[in-house]
Structures are given as structure tokens and as C-alpha cells.
Write a protein that holds these residues in place. Sequence first.
Motif, PDB file in Angstrom:
ATOM      1  N   VAL A 157      32.678  33.122  34.876  1.00 26.43           N
ATOM      2  CA  VAL A 157      34.029  32.760  34.436  1.00 26.43           C
ATOM      3  C   VAL A 157      34.139  31.246  34.278  1.00 26.43           C
ATOM      4  O   VAL A 157      33.632  30.490  35.106  1.00 26.43           O
ATOM      5  N   LYS A 158      34.806  30.805  33.205  1.00 30.44           N
ATOM      6  CA  LYS A 158      34.946  29.371  32.910  1.00 30.44           C
ATOM      7  C   LYS A 158      36.383  28.911  33.173  1.00 30.44           C
ATOM      8  O   LYS A 158      37.303  29.726  33.240  1.00 30.44           O
ATOM      9  N   ILE A 159      36.549  27.598  33.293  1.00 31.31           N
ATOM     10  CA  ILE A 159      37.898  27.022  33.449  1.00 31.31           C
ATOM     11  C   ILE A 159      38.729  27.353  32.213  1.00 31.31           C
ATOM     12  O   ILE A 159      38.257  27.227  31.076  1.00 31.31           O
ATOM     13  N   GLY A 160      39.962  27.788  32.427  1.00 30.04           N
ATOM     14  CA  GLY A 160      40.848  28.150  31.326  1.00 30.04           C
ATOM     15  C   GLY A 160      40.849  29.630  31.006  1.00 30.04           C
ATOM     16  O   GLY A 160      41.762  30.122  30.330  1.00 30.04           O
ATOM     17  N   ASP A 161      39.836  30.376  31.481  1.00 28.93           N
ATOM     18  CA  ASP A 161      39.817  31.827  31.274  1.00 28.93           C
ATOM     19  C   ASP A 161      40.967  32.479  32.043  1.00 28.93           C
ATOM     20  O   ASP A 161      41.414  31.966  33.082  1.00 28.93           O
ATOM     21  N   ILE A 162      41.424  33.605  31.535  1.00 25.25           N
ATOM     22  CA  ILE A 162      42.490  34.364  32.213  1.00 25.25           C
ATOM     23  C   ILE A 162      41.846  35.548  32.935  1.00 25.25           C
ATOM     24  O   ILE A 162      41.111  36.332  32.328  1.00 25.25           O
ATOM     25  N   ILE A 163      42.095  35.640  34.229  1.00 26.09           N
ATOM     26  CA  ILE A 163      41.588  36.782  34.997  1.00 26.09           C
ATOM     27  C   ILE A 163      42.760  37.603  35.533  1.00 26.09           C
ATOM     28  O   ILE A 163      43.854  37.076  35.733  1.00 26.09           O
ATOM     29  N   VAL A 164      42.517  38.877  35.722  1.00 25.35           N
ATOM     30  CA  VAL A 164      43.539  39.797  36.225  1.00 25.35           C
ATOM     31  C   VAL A 164      43.125  40.261  37.623  1.00 25.35           C
ATOM     32  O   VAL A 164      41.987  40.689  37.828  1.00 25.35           O
ATOM     33  N   ILE A 165      44.038  40.180  38.565  1.00 23.43           N
ATOM     34  CA  ILE A 165      43.755  40.601  39.940  1.00 23.43           C
ATOM     35  C   ILE A 165      44.677  41.772  40.274  1.00 23.43           C
ATOM     36  O   ILE A 165      45.906  41.631  40.287  1.00 23.43           O
ATOM     37  N   LYS A 166      44.067  42.926  40.506  1.00 21.12           N
ATOM     38  CA  LYS A 166      44.822  44.135  40.811  1.00 21.12           C
ATOM     39  C   LYS A 166      45.151  44.198  42.301  1.00 21.12           C
ATOM     40  O   LYS A 166      44.498  43.542  43.103  1.00 21.12           O
ATOM     41  N   PRO A 167      46.150  44.985  42.678  1.00 20.51           N
ATOM     42  CA  PRO A 167      46.474  45.140  44.105  1.00 20.51           C
ATOM     43  C   PRO A 167      45.255  45.616  44.901  1.00 20.51           C
ATOM     44  O   PRO A 167      44.536  46.526  44.459  1.00 20.51           O
ATOM     45  N   GLY A 168      45.000  44.967  46.022  1.00 12.04           N
ATOM     46  CA  GLY A 168      43.869  45.338  46.878  1.00 12.04           C
ATOM     47  C   GLY A 168      42.605  44.555  46.594  1.00 12.04           C
ATOM     48  O   GLY A 168      41.652  44.605  47.368  1.00 12.04           O
ATOM     49  N   GLU A 169      42.568  43.793  45.480  1.00 11.82           N
ATOM     50  CA  GLU A 169      41.367  43.030  45.124  1.00 11.82           C
ATOM     51  C   GLU A 169      41.413  41.611  45.691  1.00 11.82           C
ATOM     52  O   GLU A 169      42.493  41.062  45.927  1.00 11.82           O
ATOM     53  N   LYS A 170      40.208  41.038  45.867  1.00  6.14           N
ATOM     54  CA  LYS A 170      40.119  39.633  46.272  1.00  6.14           C
ATOM     55  C   LYS A 170      40.360  38.742  45.058  1.00  6.14           C
ATOM     56  O   LYS A 170      39.957  39.084  43.944  1.00  6.14           O
ATOM     57  N   VAL A 171      41.000  37.620  45.299  1.00  5.13           N
ATOM     58  CA  VAL A 171      41.117  36.597  44.247  1.00  5.13           C
ATOM     59  C   VAL A 171      39.733  35.957  44.119  1.00  5.13           C
ATOM     60  O   VAL A 171      39.237  35.360  45.071  1.00  5.13           O
ATOM     61  N   PRO A 172      39.078  36.076  42.938  1.00  5.57           N
ATOM     62  CA  PRO A 172      37.681  35.622  42.834  1.00  5.57           C
ATOM     63  C   PRO A 172      37.518  34.119  42.612  1.00  5.57           C
ATOM     64  O   PRO A 172      36.505  33.554  42.989  1.00  5.57           O
ATOM     65  N   LEU A 173      38.507  33.462  41.977  1.00  8.36           N
ATOM     66  CA  LEU A 173      38.378  32.030  41.679  1.00  8.36           C
ATOM     67  C   LEU A 173      39.734  31.347  41.873  1.00  8.36           C
ATOM     68  O   LEU A 173      40.787  31.984  41.797  1.00  8.36           O
ATOM     69  N   ASP A 174      39.699  30.032  42.089  1.00  9.20           N
ATOM     70  CA  ASP A 174      40.940  29.266  42.208  1.00  9.20           C
ATOM     71  C   ASP A 174      41.648  29.238  40.858  1.00  9.20           C
ATOM     72  O   ASP A 174      41.006  29.137  39.800  1.00  9.20           O
ATOM     73  N   GLY A 175      42.966  29.290  40.883  1.00  9.78           N
ATOM     74  CA  GLY A 175      43.707  29.244  39.627  1.00  9.78           C
ATOM     75  C   GLY A 175      45.204  29.183  39.833  1.00  9.78           C
ATOM     76  O   GLY A 175      45.694  29.079  40.960  1.00  9.78           O
ATOM     77  N   LYS A 176      45.934  29.269  38.713  1.00 10.72           N
ATOM     78  CA  LYS A 176      47.399  29.226  38.730  1.00 10.72           C
ATOM     79  C   LYS A 176      47.930  30.527  38.139  1.00 10.72           C
ATOM     80  O   LYS A 176      47.454  30.976  37.085  1.00 10.72           O
ATOM     81  N   VAL A 177      48.891  31.130  38.833  1.00  5.47           N
ATOM     82  CA  VAL A 177      49.477  32.383  38.362  1.00  5.47           C
ATOM     83  C   VAL A 177      50.298  32.098  37.105  1.00  5.47           C
ATOM     84  O   VAL A 177      51.163  31.205  37.093  1.00  5.47           O
ATOM     85  N   ILE A 178      50.013  32.839  36.036  1.00 10.79           N
ATOM     86  CA  ILE A 178      50.788  32.660  34.791  1.00 10.79           C
ATOM     87  C   ILE A 178      51.673  33.873  34.511  1.00 10.79           C
ATOM     88  O   ILE A 178      52.583  33.797  33.692  1.00 10.79           O
ATOM     89  N   GLU A 179      51.396  34.971  35.228  1.00 10.79           N
ATOM     90  CA  GLU A 179      52.225  36.162  35.028  1.00 10.79           C
ATOM     91  C   GLU A 179      52.128  37.054  36.262  1.00 10.79           C
ATOM     92  O   GLU A 179      51.053  37.228  36.836  1.00 10.79           O
ATOM     93  N   GLY A 180      53.277  37.597  36.675  1.00  7.73           N
ATOM     94  CA  GLY A 180      53.304  38.512  37.803  1.00  7.73           C
ATOM     95  C   GLY A 180      53.725  37.830  39.096  1.00  7.73           C
ATOM     96  O   GLY A 180      53.756  36.604  39.196  1.00  7.73           O
TER      97      GLY A 180
END
Length: 790
Positions: free
Chosen positions: A307-330
Motif C-alpha cells: 500500500v502506498k501513501i494516498g491509497d484508500i483502504i477500507v477497514i471492516k468491523p473486527g479488523e486491525k487497522v493495517p496502516l496509519d492514516g486519516k478517516v475520510i468516511e465513516g
Amino acid sequence: MSKLENKVKHEFLLEGLDCANCAMKIEKSVNGIQSITSCNVNFATKTLTMEMDKTKEIDTIEEARRNIHRLEPHINILEKGRKSRNTHNHTLYLDGLDCANCAAKIEKSVGELEGVTSSSVDFVSKKLIIEVSESATSEQLVINEAVKLINRIEPHVKAIEEYDNDPHEHNHEIGNTKKVLVRLGIGIVIGSLGMFTPVSGIYELALFLLAYLIVGGDVIYRAFRNILRGQVFDEHFLMALATIGAFAIKQYPEGVAVMLFYQVGELFQGIAVNRSRKSIGDLMDIRPDYANIKVGNEIKRVSPDEVKIGDIIVIKPGEKVPLDGKVIEGNSMVDTSALTGESVPREVQSGSDVLSGFINKSGLLSVEVTKVFGESTVSKILDLVQNASSRKAPTENFITKFARYYTPVVVIVAAALAFIPPLLLNGATFSDWIYRALVFLVISCPCALVVSIPLGFFGGIGAASKMGILVKGSNYLEALNNVKYVVFDKTGTLTKGVFEVTTICPSGNILKEDLLEYAAFAETHSNHPIAQSIRNAYGKELSVDKIQEYNEISGHGTAVTVEGKEILAGNAKLMNKENIAFKEPSEIGTIVHIALNRNYAGYIVIADELKEDSVQAVRSLKELGIKKTIMLTGDAASVAKSVGEKLGLDEVHAELLPQHKVEEIEKIDAQKNPKEKIIFVGDGINDTPVLARADVGMAMGGLGSDAAIEAADIVIMTDEPSKIPAAIGIAKRTRVIVWQNILFALGVKGIFLLLGAFGIATMWEAVFSDVGVTLLAVLNAMRVLRVPNS
């Protein structure tokens, strides 16, 4: 600086390392290479860390590899963190893998497959990581070939490719233990036939010899193999020599029984060591396995490394946050306990920062990645904990040196015991004194110390990590035991660092709104919390174009020119420096004085609250025997005095610049006992010189702060001062358990060495003093992990 630039550090995983003595031999051999400046082998994590001359990097690594292969040919050396370009990683879970040698064979064979650039088996987690070249015809075909190869080499091992979740965790220990117990049981039955059936002569010898080979054939094989490699004095050689010696003097039942006792002890010792490794590993089980990356309208599961900087990742309930980032939705609640030790979930929403290692508890989150995985919080924490083992405590170094000299001395004494008394004493027989010498040798093995001491310190570091306290080395953990002076920064350490404007007091005809606007312009470019609080209080958009000049005066304030008006904003020292007449206000708080065109315009009072647990932290430190608690701050004397009185601090020094704080630390250092240590606790950003000067630098509020993690020896991942006494408590508990093991192991061995020398102790007692003591010491070391989360 040039010396540091000429050094380079490498970390290697020593797959197949299952012997503490072997670890010591490797460390000693590699340390002997001329271009190596430091080398540490951590038996608990099977990690070799080497620092070397950068100009001789390739040759040094090759020489180290040759030395290791010469000493221990079965060990596979893998460089950590090494990932080739144009490759993809695949992980296979090896269900049923219960043998380090089997792991080495699998690793070697799979690594030789076409299309495989490297393969690595982690024996503890039972995972095989295969790096497949992109040039391979089909990655899946390569993986299928690997699975077939594993089934052919070790039919009992089932290779499962990991896709969605970790495979079901089976208790392989139980299965492996059953196999060993069956083998030992067969040996017991055959040995019993020899004891209780009326056979003698060659038949008796044949029965006991068969039982002996079934029970201890692997020990004999390893001893013989090591002799051929020139590595004579290890535990396999000692056990083989002792039991073969028993057969030589026709003590067949004792030879079989002692080997049986030894094997049972080794079995339980191995289980204990692996479980302690697993317990420590579980404490830091925060590494994410995958990331759900958004590509167009699709969600693709990939490794966090991709995963690169600027990519959008989705974290589902129960999953670990894989990388540092800023929430843009939810929005959701996240569990931060893996990083901070805090049990209460925190709420995140659009605009909130999230860190890798958090666990999403409820809602669906879309996150914009702000750091690649190698720079993420979880990656840095794992790196810190793994590297902590390379900074050994003085106790560990003492044990390593002790074992290095202790074993040869005991071997010399044993040789003297075998041959001198029969020559000098009437009636003494060689067979009797050789037997005593063999007993003496079996007792001499220092495994209990070599295995349990590093596990104790590593467990202490793991337990601290679980509480949100990152200790960068066992040397720092041990140093906490001798801390007698705790020196605090104020803002962000003992206080919340959340400032609010409480009073605006203009002078002359100036309006409050204008005074606040002048102050806001003066603090436009400052990142200090006080500046932020002034801008927040102003609450309007500031036109940066109006600022014609901006000058920050370290330790004093700022000077700006706005539309031709000269504005000065800062502390009383700034007013004095610029010869501006003013009256010192009586309010308690941080005072920001403002001058307009060299005339005093008024002041603003900014208040900061104490943290909820600051008072309790200072009280707990006193209960732990801390001589002095001292606060060093750049804030005004009135504010510092007020905070010091509320907390019950012994000394308060105010209005200090960073260099003055270093001078105060040096004054304390000159007064204290040489064995006593000083902790400085700061925010890790503005106090880097002081953190470096103190014996132990501790950064508060280090969650996500790169500067804090870099600057300090210990990082408190929360803003809680109460974690300072908690860290000292873990250090004291670790030291108690480590010294319990040292005294217990040396005491028992000392007693049995004397008993063996005088012919009172037999092989049975000798084996207990070796294997039994090691097992008990390892179990005791595991108690370090049971530190209450408080």
C-alpha cells in the motif's frame, strides 16, 4: 558523526537455533570478526544483530555466515526485512510441524524450487513465507509445487495457504508430546524386560542397549556430529559421555534411566521455552496480515507492504487497522489497547487520525493512508521491541561472560577429579572417580542461566509493551531499578497541554478584540500549543499576506510586522529584552505579553490543566523510594510554583531554555551517588537534548510521534504519568525474578557439584540439577508476563 555514518546494522533470523549454548558460541565467534563493532544473539527471538564497518559490509556478512555454518551447519541464516523487488510473498501454515530440523529441510528444499527467490520457515509460528518471482510462469503453480514437496519430505506436515484468516490453531505440542512419550514408553518397556527377566551376559546388554538407543539415540547422534565439527563440550556430549560411562562400568539400568530422565526433562523444558516465546509473541501480536485497498469500485486484499501513501483502504468491523492514516468516511469505536494498554475504546470519525494496530470495533471506515507500512506506528513498535533484545542488560552480559569461563573451568576440575585422586589416595579406583567426574560434568551445564535470564528480560519488555510502555533495551529496563531522581517537563507531561485563553487584559485604549487579533497574527506560524490556543480563541481566518516580517525569538516569543505595525508577543523576558515597561500580572497561568510599536498593549492569560493521574503518579514514585521529584519548565515562575505545590514536587525550576534544562540535569548528576540514575520525562519533541543527557530518557504522549520514539530510551504510548511508576514496578519485578533464577541455579548446581565430587550425588541428581533446574528457571521467568494492567 563520520564514525556513525561508516557503520551499518543488519539483523538475521537464525532458523533452527534451539540451543542456548549454540547462541553463545555464535555471538562469540561473530564478535571476533575484525570489522564487527558489536554483535548480539537473542536466543528468545532467534535474532542475530550485527553492527559493522560499512566499507566492508559484504565481506563481513559472508564471513559471519561462514562462521555460523562452521559452528552450526543446521542453522539457516535469513536477513530480516529483506524483500526483493519484483516478487510476491505467500504464506503457508505448516500444520503438524514439530521439529526444527524438519523446518530447516523444508526451508532449504522449497528455496531451491524454480521461481522461488527465497523461503523462510518460522519454527515458532509454524509459518513458511515463500518469495515468488514475478517472472515465474504461475505463482499458484509454484505454491502447489511447494505443497507437494513438503508432503513428500514430511508426510505428517500439512501445508495450508493463508488467504482470509489464520488457519485454525491446533495444539501441535500435545501431538508431538504423545509421539515422544510413545518412544520413551517403548524404551521403558524394553528396559524393564532387562531388569525383571532372568537374562544375563550378552542378552542383558542387548536389551538395555536397545532401550538406550530408542530413548537416547538422537542425543548420541548429535553428540557425535558435534565432535566431528570440533564442538565438544555441550550438553549432548556430556549426557552421552555420562551414560556411555555407566554402560562401561556395567551400570546398564542407570545408563538407560538417566537418559530417560534427561529426555523427559528436555521435553518439558522445550515446551516451557516455546510457550514463553509464544506468550511474549502474543503480547505483541499487532502486525496486520492484510489491507483492503480500494481500486476503483473494487476492494482488493493485499499485503500492507504494497500500500502506498494516498491509497484508500477500507477497514471492516473486527479488523486491525493495517496502516496509519486519516478517516475520510465513516465513524466507529476503535480498540487501542494493543498500542496503549487502554481498555476504553475511543471514537473516530471523518477527519480523525488512526494508527496501525488499532482494532475497528463497529462501523465501516474508509481511510486515506498517510504513511507506508515500514514507517507506520505498528511497524516502528515491532521494530523497537524486536531490537530491544540487542541492547543487553549488565546482568545478561555478566551471565554470558560467566558461562564462557565457568564451563571450561568445570571441565578442567572434572578431569582433575577423574585422574588425580586415584593416583594419590590409597584404595581409590579409576572407575569410581571417573564416575564422579562424569556426574560433575553433567551438573556443570549452565543452560538454566543462559536460557532463563534473556527470557526474563524479554518477558519484562513484552509485559511493558502490553501496558503501552515501549522499552528500547533490557539495559534501560534494568537501569530503572536504580532510578532515584525523576525530572519532569511540565507541559504535556504533568499537564494536559490543552491550553485555553482565560483572560484578555488590554492596556490603554486598545480593545480586547484588537489585542487578541495582534496576538493571533504574532502566533500565526508557531506550532506551540499556546499559539494554537490563541488562534482558536480568535476564531477567524488570518490573512497571512498581511504579515511582512516574522521572527521567532527562542525562549522569548515572536516579533512580526503586520501592515506596518510592529507586534511583539511573548513572555516577560521578551519585554525586558526589548526595554518595554510593563507590570507583572498576579493571575496564575501562562502570560503572553503583547507590545504594539514598542508600547505595551496588554496581556493574555492562558491556563493549562493538570492530568488526572499526575498527583497519584508523584505519590506512587515516592512510595517506590524515589529521592526527589523535580520539574523543569520554560513557563513563568508563578505558574510553575502553583503546579509544583499541587503535585507535591520536591523542586521546581522555571523560565528555563532547553540548554538550561541540560545544566540543571548536570547539577543533579554531580550531586547524586554514581550508582543512582536520573529519569527525564518530557514530550520528546522540544526536550531532545535533556532526554539524551539523562541516564534514562522517557517520552510522554509518544503515540504516533516520530520525534518521541526517536529521542527517548523509553516511550509511554499514552499521556499518563502513572505509567512511569508502572514501568519502574515492571523493572523491579523483572530484576527480582532474574536474580531468583541466578541464585537458584547457581545454588543448586553448587550443592550438587560438591555432592558429585564427594561421590554422594548420582547421575539422577546430576540430570535434575541440569534439566530440572533449567525447566524451573524458565517457568519462573514466565511469571514476568503476569504483570497486572494497572
